[in-house]
Scaffold this motif. Structure first.
Motif, mmCIF file in Angstrom:
data_model
loop_
_atom_site.group_PDB
_atom_site.id
_atom_site.type_symbol
_atom_site.label_atom_id
_atom_site.label_comp_id
_atom_site.label_asym_id
_atom_site.label_seq_id
_atom_site.Cartn_x
_atom_site.Cartn_y
_atom_site.Cartn_z
ATOM 1 N N ALA A 274 -3.569 -11.080 7.206
ATOM 2 C CA ALA A 274 -3.562 -9.771 7.861
ATOM 3 C C ALA A 274 -2.272 -9.025 7.545
ATOM 4 N N GLY A 275 -1.156 -9.748 7.556
ATOM 5 C CA GLY A 275 0.133 -9.133 7.241
ATOM 6 C C GLY A 275 0.202 -8.624 5.817
ATOM 7 N N LEU A 276 -0.456 -9.352 4.907
ATOM 8 C CA LEU A 276 -0.481 -8.922 3.506
ATOM 9 C C LEU A 276 -1.093 -7.533 3.370
ATOM 10 N N ILE A 277 -2.251 -7.346 3.982
ATOM 11 C CA ILE A 277 -2.951 -6.069 3.823
ATOM 12 C C ILE A 277 -2.196 -4.949 4.523
ATOM 13 N N HIS A 278 -1.632 -5.226 5.698
ATOM 14 C CA HIS A 278 -0.836 -4.204 6.383
ATOM 15 C C HIS A 278 0.346 -3.762 5.511
ATOM 16 N N GLN A 279 1.050 -4.720 4.924
ATOM 17 C CA GLN A 279 2.189 -4.391 4.065
ATOM 18 C C GLN A 279 1.747 -3.583 2.843
ATOM 19 N N ALA A 280 0.617 -3.989 2.242
ATOM 20 C CA ALA A 280 0.132 -3.290 1.047
ATOM 21 C C ALA A 280 -0.214 -1.833 1.359
ATOM 22 N N VAL A 281 -0.867 -1.597 2.486
ATOM 23 C CA VAL A 281 -1.216 -0.223 2.875
ATOM 24 C C VAL A 281 0.051 0.603 3.078
ATOM 25 N N ASN A 282 1.059 0.020 3.723
ATOM 26 C CA ASN A 282 2.326 0.741 3.944
ATOM 27 C C ASN A 282 2.986 1.124 2.624
ATOM 28 N N ILE A 283 2.985 0.201 1.661
ATOM 29 C CA ILE A 283 3.591 0.475 0.350
ATOM 30 C C ILE A 283 2.844 1.600 -0.362
ATOM 31 N N LEU A 284 1.512 1.579 -0.284
ATOM 32 C CA LEU A 284 0.721 2.639 -0.907
ATOM 33 C C LEU A 284 0.986 3.989 -0.258
ATOM 34 N N GLU A 285 1.058 4.010 1.054
ATOM 35 C CA GLU A 285 1.274 5.278 1.759
ATOM 36 C C GLU A 285 2.663 5.850 1.501
ATOM 37 N N LYS A 286 3.616 4.989 1.184
ATOM 38 C CA LYS A 286 4.971 5.461 0.869
ATOM 39 C C LYS A 286 5.140 5.786 -0.612
#
Length: 684
Positions: A412-424
């Protein structure tokens, strides 16, 4: 030239206009207090009428507006009308020549677009329509008059069809293009898979919309379509291999997809990934870090030990926690607990471990703070949910501490981190086309990852294959509405349906399809079979006849044919299977849960456990407060997901299905199946 109302006519008419004057390219209508100039390019028609005494001129304008002049002498009115009509028609003929050139040019551009060797997308239509609107606005004649001129009528009608009936025009044009592609590339469609693609499969493959959902019933060849789609993109040079992202929902599924692509497309450059491996790649390239996935994610026993140890510690150290857990387990789950230190009961701990694992997984997937979880919960369970969250909080803390000690992250943490990186904007997506298998299993978290990737490049297409009839993973966070309302979430596009199954016969299909479609929330779609099947292809049989059934099957099941025994729960595995290897050595008997059977197929299927009760099928157990608060809302239809489970079980079979019924407490599904005409036998 001008025309005036007579003095008496002016007095009797009492009209604001009493004079009309011909201008260079229009007329001026005026009165004592009013003046109105009507250019020829706004004039639609002129009528000359005779009243009882005086004449009348009527000028028709766009938007149903009319300007009238009354009280003129009739002879003068006629002379003015004839002179005016000649001037207006002369001007109109001259302007129609200009309009015809403009319209033919626009029609030519539309024909060029029609002839392009590509799919016309819905998004293309808006630009078409804007071009046509601009063309009509540039004409010297009102568009309502264009049909009066031979040189203008044909190109005008053609442009008007694309403006007013654009979707029908687009579909007709794309239909012709698709037929041309299927004929031109017949060798590709015949050879891209082990057997030629059927018409529905090939049409789905060539569909060029930006968001395409392929609804594919059980055994209809959705994986073939996915592989062919990748091959089509390469063949048509719409992408190179590195620009195609193929996503599967499990490591084994991704490996099988890679093997299939390598075999069929002869390419190792397209790599199928899981959502988690995709998230890991984004984090590695977007943050220059290389996170490690915790071993707890792949070691169920270690995960359960961690949670039970933390639970026992909380119960033994804090009376409030022990009291809260006692109330939870007795009131909601209706479990019988010891009076003393109930948390030391190993049998209870083993029973609870899987539930703690599931509840913690839902909390981790949500990813928000406790307050955010509570705020997002339905009001009906919010107060009780806040108490449950406080009891689970120490377990979540223990989980996070274990990850910290290991220096790892969870899925779950992996996907949350990936979304944050994409949004930034720290990761630039190289993919022009995203292909997703088993889309009905997608969760809001995974959907957010897809949306974040597509926001980086609005031209990135999404091609998803799935079947809402097989959406059976809500308990793990999957949300069926992401499939049933696909275009609401992922943008306008097309829905394709694979209408032929290559697995089960027509009778199995009739029973399974009618059963699942009794839920109005399921998408309606045809699913035809190539084989008819007998009236007894699906049978109801008492569960005490299982051994007799297998005995009989051992006499006619051929070598190499598979018999699959399925159940709602793993503990329903029949003890007689322990002796199967020696009792029926020539039978291939496999047992698994219905959930685990997804993607499997067999010649014969025996579905066990059609009984009523809390742990029957359908399960009568109430949804826990944690699940009601954290899972996507279920559709308002009784036993909706259990019904889809039954559909999955039925459609694993090629030839025949037996449904084993509890005589004393038959499942609620039994009566419905009998109404469908499924025969109920006393013995095999």
């Amino acid at each position: 030239m001008e025309l005036k109302a007579t003095s008496l006519g002016k007095h009797l008419a009492q009209h604001p206009y009493n004079r009309v004057r011909l201008l260079n390219a229009g007329v001026e209508v005026s009165g004592e207090k009013h003046e109105y100039v009507i250019p020829f390019n706004q004039l639609l028609a002129v009528r000359c009428k005779r009243g009882l005494v005086w004449g009348e001129l009527e000028f028709s304008l766009p938007d149903d507006k009319v300007v009238r002049l009354h009280g003129t002498e009739w002879g003068e009115t006629q002379r003015f009308f004839h002179y005016f009509s000649h001037a207006w028609q002369q001007w109109s003929e001259e302007m129609s020549g200009i309009a015809a050139v403009v319209l033919e040019a626009q029609a030519g551009r539309l024909r060029e677009l029609e002839q392009q060797d590509r799919w016309l997308k819905r998004a293309d239509i808006s630009s078409f329509q804007q071009q046509i609107d601009d063309t009509f606005a540039a004409l010297p004649l009102p568009v309502d008059r264009l049909m009066d001129f031979d040189a203008c009528s044909e190109p005008y009608e053609y442009c008007l069809r694309w403006l007013q009936d654009s979707e029908s025009q687009r579909q007709t044009r794309n239909g012709a293009w698709t037929r041309r592609m299927l004929q031109q590339y017949a060798d590709f469609f015949d050879g891209v898979e082990s057997s030629p693609l059927n018409d529905a499969q090939a049409r789905a493959v060539v569909n060029g919309e930006e968001s395409v959902l392929v609804l594919a019933g059980a055994g209809s060849g959705k994986t073939s379509v996915l592989v062919a789609r990748a091959g089509w993109l390469l063949l048509r040079k719409q992408a190179v291999a590195s620009q195609i992202l193929l996503l599967a929902f499990g490591r084994q599924a991704a490996q099988e997809m890679n093997a299939r692509i390598s075999e069929r497309l002869h390419s190792d450059e397209i790599e199928a990934r899981t959502f988690h491996s995709l998230a890991l790649l984004i984090i590695q390239q977007g943050s220059k870090k290389s996170p490690k996935v915790s071993r707890l994610e792949s070691d169920t026993d270690a995960r359960h030990r961690l949670l039970i140890d933390a639970w026992r510690q909380q119960c033994s150290e804090k009376k409030a926690q022990a009291s809260g857990w006692r109330q939870w387990l007795t009131d909601e789950l209706e479990w019988q607990l010891d009076d003393g230190s109930f948390w030391q009961d190993d049998r209870l701990a083993k029973k609870l471990a899987s539930r703690l694992d599931r509840w913690l997984g839902l909390m981790r997937t949500h990813g928000g703070a406790q307050a955010a979880m509570i705020d997002s919960a339905p009001e009906a369970v919010r107060d009780l949910f806040s108490k449950r969250i406080r009891l689970m909080a120490p377990l979540l803390k223990a989980w996070k501490n274990a990850l910290k000690e290991e220096g790892a992250v969870d899925f779950a943490g992996l996907i949350h981190q990936a979304v944050n990186i994409l949004e930034k904007g720290r990761f630039v997506s190289p993919w022009k086309h995203i292909l997703v298998d088993e889309f009905q299993d997608i969760s809001p978290q995974r959907a957010a990852l897809l949306s974040a990737l597509r926001r980086q490049n609005s031209q990135t297409t999404l091609f998803a294959v799935g079947d809402d009839w097989q959406a059976i993973y809500r308990f793990s966070g999957a949300e069926m509405t992401l499939t049933t309302a696909f275009h609401h979430y992922f943008g306008e596009g097309d829905r394709c349906v694979l209408d032929t199954t290559y697995r089960f016969n027509q009778r199995i299909g009739e029973v399974a399809n009618r059963f699942v479609q009794s839920n109005p929330h399921q998408l309606k779609k045809p699913l035809n079979s190539l084989t008819k099947g007998g009236a007894k292809a699906v049978q109801l049989l008492p569960d005490d006849q299982l051994e007799a059934l297998i005995n009989k099957m051992s006499g006619y099941v051929k070598s190499g044919e598979r018999v699959l025994l399925l159940a709602r729960y793993h503990y329903l595995r029949p003890p007689l299977l322990d002796k199967a290897a020696t009792r029926w050595p020539n039978l291939t008997l496999d047992f698994m849960t219905i959930h685990a059977s997804k993607g499997q197929q067999a010649d014969y299927v025996i579905l066990l456990g059609l009984s009523a009760g809390k742990e029957g099928f359908p399960a009568a157990a109430r949804e826990s407060v944690m699940e009601a608060a954290l899972l996507p809302q279920a559709e308002d239809f009784p036993d909706a997901e259990e019904r889809r489970l039954a559909y999955v079980a039925l459609t694993r079979a090629r030839h025949q299905v037996w449904l084993m019924v509890d005589r004393q407490q038959p499942s609620a599904f039994v009566a419905e199946l009998i109404r469908q005409g499924v025969p109920q036998l006393r013995k095999p």
